[in-house]
Design a protein around this motif. Structure first.
Motif, PDB file in Angstrom:
ATOM      1  N   SER A 221      78.917   8.028  47.331  1.00 56.67           N
ATOM      2  CA  SER A 221      79.521   7.705  46.028  1.00 56.67           C
ATOM      3  C   SER A 221      80.297   8.883  45.441  1.00 56.67           C
ATOM      4  N   GLN A 222      79.689  10.079  45.492  1.00 55.24           N
ATOM      5  CA  GLN A 222      80.329  11.263  44.906  1.00 55.24           C
ATOM      6  C   GLN A 222      80.840  10.964  43.495  1.00 55.24           C
ATOM      7  N   SER A 223      80.079  10.195  42.753  1.00 54.92           N
ATOM      8  CA  SER A 223      80.523   9.768  41.412  1.00 54.92           C
ATOM      9  C   SER A 223      80.036  10.726  40.328  1.00 54.92           C
ATOM     10  N   TRP A 224      79.422  11.813  40.742  1.00 55.24           N
ATOM     11  CA  TRP A 224      78.872  12.804  39.816  1.00 55.24           C
ATOM     12  C   TRP A 224      79.963  13.626  39.151  1.00 55.24           C
ATOM     13  N   LEU A 225      79.575  14.317  38.087  1.00 57.63           N
ATOM     14  CA  LEU A 225      80.458  15.309  37.462  1.00 57.63           C
ATOM     15  C   LEU A 225      79.589  16.516  37.127  1.00 57.63           C
ATOM     16  N   PHE A 226      79.928  17.673  37.670  1.00 60.72           N
ATOM     17  CA  PHE A 226      79.197  18.914  37.366  1.00 60.72           C
ATOM     18  C   PHE A 226      80.062  19.736  36.410  1.00 60.72           C
ATOM     19  N   THR A 227      79.589  19.893  35.194  1.00 56.40           N
ATOM     20  CA  THR A 227      80.354  20.593  34.159  1.00 56.40           C
ATOM     21  C   THR A 227      79.697  21.941  33.875  1.00 56.40           C
ATOM     22  N   ALA A 228      80.418  23.010  34.174  1.00 49.95           N
ATOM     23  CA  ALA A 228      79.878  24.357  33.926  1.00 49.95           C
ATOM     24  C   ALA A 228      80.391  24.874  32.592  1.00 49.95           C
ATOM     25  N   ILE A 229      79.482  25.418  31.791  1.00 46.13           N
ATOM     26  CA  ILE A 229      79.842  25.978  30.483  1.00 46.13           C
ATOM     27  C   ILE A 229      79.528  27.468  30.501  1.00 46.13           C
ATOM     28  N   GLN A 230      80.516  28.271  30.105  1.00 46.11           N
ATOM     29  CA  GLN A 230      80.300  29.724  30.071  1.00 46.11           C
ATOM     30  C   GLN A 230      80.727  30.324  28.732  1.00 46.11           C
ATOM     31  N   ASN A 231      81.151  29.475  27.813  1.00 48.51           N
ATOM     32  CA  ASN A 231      81.607  29.962  26.513  1.00 48.51           C
ATOM     33  C   ASN A 231      80.400  30.118  25.592  1.00 48.51           C
ATOM     34  N   LYS A 232      80.182  31.346  25.100  1.00 52.42           N
ATOM     35  CA  LYS A 232      78.971  31.639  24.326  1.00 52.42           C
ATOM     36  C   LYS A 232      78.888  30.812  23.043  1.00 52.42           C
ATOM     37  N   ASP A 233      80.027  30.655  22.347  1.00 51.87           N
ATOM     38  CA  ASP A 233      80.025  29.886  21.093  1.00 51.87           C
ATOM     39  C   ASP A 233      79.648  28.426  21.360  1.00 51.87           C
ATOM     40  N   ILE A 234      80.211  27.874  22.435  1.00 51.20           N
ATOM     41  CA  ILE A 234      79.897  26.479  22.781  1.00 51.20           C
ATOM     42  C   ILE A 234      78.423  26.348  23.132  1.00 51.20           C
ATOM     43  N   MET A 235      77.914  27.338  23.870  1.00 54.20           N
ATOM     44  CA  MET A 235      76.506  27.265  24.284  1.00 54.20           C
ATOM     45  C   MET A 235      75.567  27.400  23.085  1.00 54.20           C
TER      46      MET A 235
ATOM     47  N   LYS B  78      64.028  30.910  16.977  1.00 58.52           N
ATOM     48  CA  LYS B  78      64.541  31.642  18.146  1.00 58.52           C
ATOM     49  C   LYS B  78      64.622  30.755  19.390  1.00 58.52           C
ATOM     50  N   TYR B  79      64.268  29.492  19.248  1.00 66.35           N
ATOM     51  CA  TYR B  79      64.255  28.582  20.399  1.00 66.35           C
ATOM     52  C   TYR B  79      65.626  28.530  21.079  1.00 66.35           C
ATOM     53  N   ASN B  80      65.621  28.739  22.377  1.00 66.45           N
ATOM     54  CA  ASN B  80      66.852  28.582  23.150  1.00 66.45           C
ATOM     55  C   ASN B  80      66.475  27.830  24.422  1.00 66.45           C
ATOM     56  N   PHE B  81      66.892  26.575  24.498  1.00 64.74           N
ATOM     57  CA  PHE B  81      66.381  25.689  25.552  1.00 64.74           C
ATOM     58  C   PHE B  81      66.893  26.070  26.932  1.00 64.74           C
ATOM     59  N   TYR B  82      67.998  26.853  26.982  1.00 66.14           N
ATOM     60  CA  TYR B  82      68.507  27.256  28.313  1.00 66.14           C
ATOM     61  C   TYR B  82      68.198  28.722  28.612  1.00 66.14           C
ATOM     62  N   TYR B  83      67.277  29.297  27.847  1.00 70.30           N
ATOM     63  CA  TYR B  83      66.781  30.667  28.089  1.00 70.30           C
ATOM     64  C   TYR B  83      67.893  31.726  28.045  1.00 70.30           C
ATOM     65  N   HIS B  84      68.901  31.497  27.187  1.00 73.27           N
ATOM     66  CA  HIS B  84      69.994  32.461  27.004  1.00 73.27           C
ATOM     67  C   HIS B  84      70.725  32.777  28.309  1.00 73.27           C
ATOM     68  N   ALA B  85      70.707  31.846  29.239  1.00 69.20           N
ATOM     69  CA  ALA B  85      71.467  32.076  30.489  1.00 69.20           C
ATOM     70  C   ALA B  85      72.962  32.112  30.154  1.00 69.20           C
ATOM     71  N   PRO B  86      73.748  32.912  30.867  1.00 70.89           N
ATOM     72  CA  PRO B  86      75.182  32.977  30.562  1.00 70.89           C
ATOM     73  C   PRO B  86      75.981  31.788  31.091  1.00 70.89           C
ATOM     74  N   THR B  87      75.407  31.056  32.036  1.00 76.62           N
ATOM     75  CA  THR B  87      76.084  29.881  32.608  1.00 76.62           C
ATOM     76  C   THR B  87      75.146  28.683  32.556  1.00 76.62           C
ATOM     77  N   PHE B  88      75.699  27.558  32.120  1.00 79.04           N
ATOM     78  CA  PHE B  88      74.890  26.341  32.017  1.00 79.04           C
ATOM     79  C   PHE B  88      75.672  25.206  32.673  1.00 79.04           C
ATOM     80  N   ILE B  89      75.024  24.495  33.577  1.00 76.44           N
ATOM     81  CA  ILE B  89      75.710  23.425  34.309  1.00 76.44           C
ATOM     82  C   ILE B  89      75.050  22.081  33.986  1.00 76.44           C
ATOM     83  N   ILE B  90      75.873  21.118  33.624  1.00 75.06           N
ATOM     84  CA  ILE B  90      75.370  19.771  33.327  1.00 75.06           C
ATOM     85  C   ILE B  90      75.851  18.817  34.414  1.00 75.06           C
TER      86      ILE B  90
END
Ligand code: FMN
Length: 194
Positions: A44-58, A93-105
């Motif tokens: 299918s390859q119907s997935w979408l992998f979206t990488a976020i690296q912008n600190k303000d957006i994160m 102080k909760y940060n659900f992605y552990y302050h990682a610099p890159t987050f992929i959805i």
């Protein structure tokens, strides 16, 4: 037996403490590349992998998820991670992605029975490639749990994740600040029938 893939599988751990340093672009591209080389149902390859690296957006994403867990999200079962996240979100102080610099959805098309399986296989490729590149990673479930939250979906739509997509998985990626001790593997979970 010496085998690089098997070694990476054994040494990969879920990282929950990252340094601030961003990962190199070539590593990001490698992680997204291996994601889409995963197996997928009926190709299918119907997935979408979206990488976020912008600190303000994160940070904005964290705020939406935190406020969602505090005020809008109610666990539909007693799965420990959901209950824990609801409590942990009370902490400013909760940060659900552990302050990682890159987050992929990882998201996928609606009404597709293999959506989660396909995305999860892509994510595991990312985790193993990250390990082989000296990066830490962690599967993150909060965005999946909150996938029906309108405020979150509007925000994700602004990032280009279609509103009709199902949010299957997400992942934190970065350099490891504190190594994770391996969890014991439970016994009697494999069987050989001959
Ligand atoms: C479907 C799934 C959801 C997970 N969700 C989270 C999560 O939201 N936050 C987190 O810190 N770890 C999460 N994890 C990581 C697990 O806690 C971790 O894989 C497990 O404790 C075993 O540790 P290891 O990955 O270091 O072997 C998740 C893992 C999976 C497979």
């Amino acid at each position: 037996m010496t085998n690089l893939v098997i070694d990476a599988i054994h040494s990969r751990r879920s990282t929950r403490a990252f340094t601030e340093e961003q990962i190199p672009d070539e590593h990001l591209h490698a992680l997204l590349d291996v994601a889409v080389w995963a197996s997928s149902g009926s190709n299918s390859q119907s997935w979408l992998f979206t990488a976020i690296q912008n600190k303000d957006i994160m940070m904005k994403l964290n705020q939406i998820v935190r406020e969602g867990f505090m005020h809008r999200y109610e666990p539909d079962d007693d799965y420990p991670g959901k209950v824990f996240a609801k409590t942990a979100a009370q902490n400013e102080k909760y940060n659900f992605y552990y302050h990682a610099p890159t987050f992929i959805i990882a998201s996928n098309v609606p009404d597709y029975a293999n959506a989660m399986a396909d995305c999860a296989l892509g994510m595991e490729n990312i985790f193993l490639a990250a390990e082989s590149l000296g990066l830490g990673s962690c599967y993150i479930n909060q965005v999946h749990w909150m996938e029906h939250d309108e405020i979150l979906r509007n925000f994700l739509a602004e990032l280009g994740i279609p509103k009709e997509h199902t949010i299957c998985a997400s992942a934190s990626i970065g350099y490891i600040a504190k190594p994770t001790v391996a969890q014991e593997r439970k016994p009697n979970t494999v069987k050989i029938v001959r």
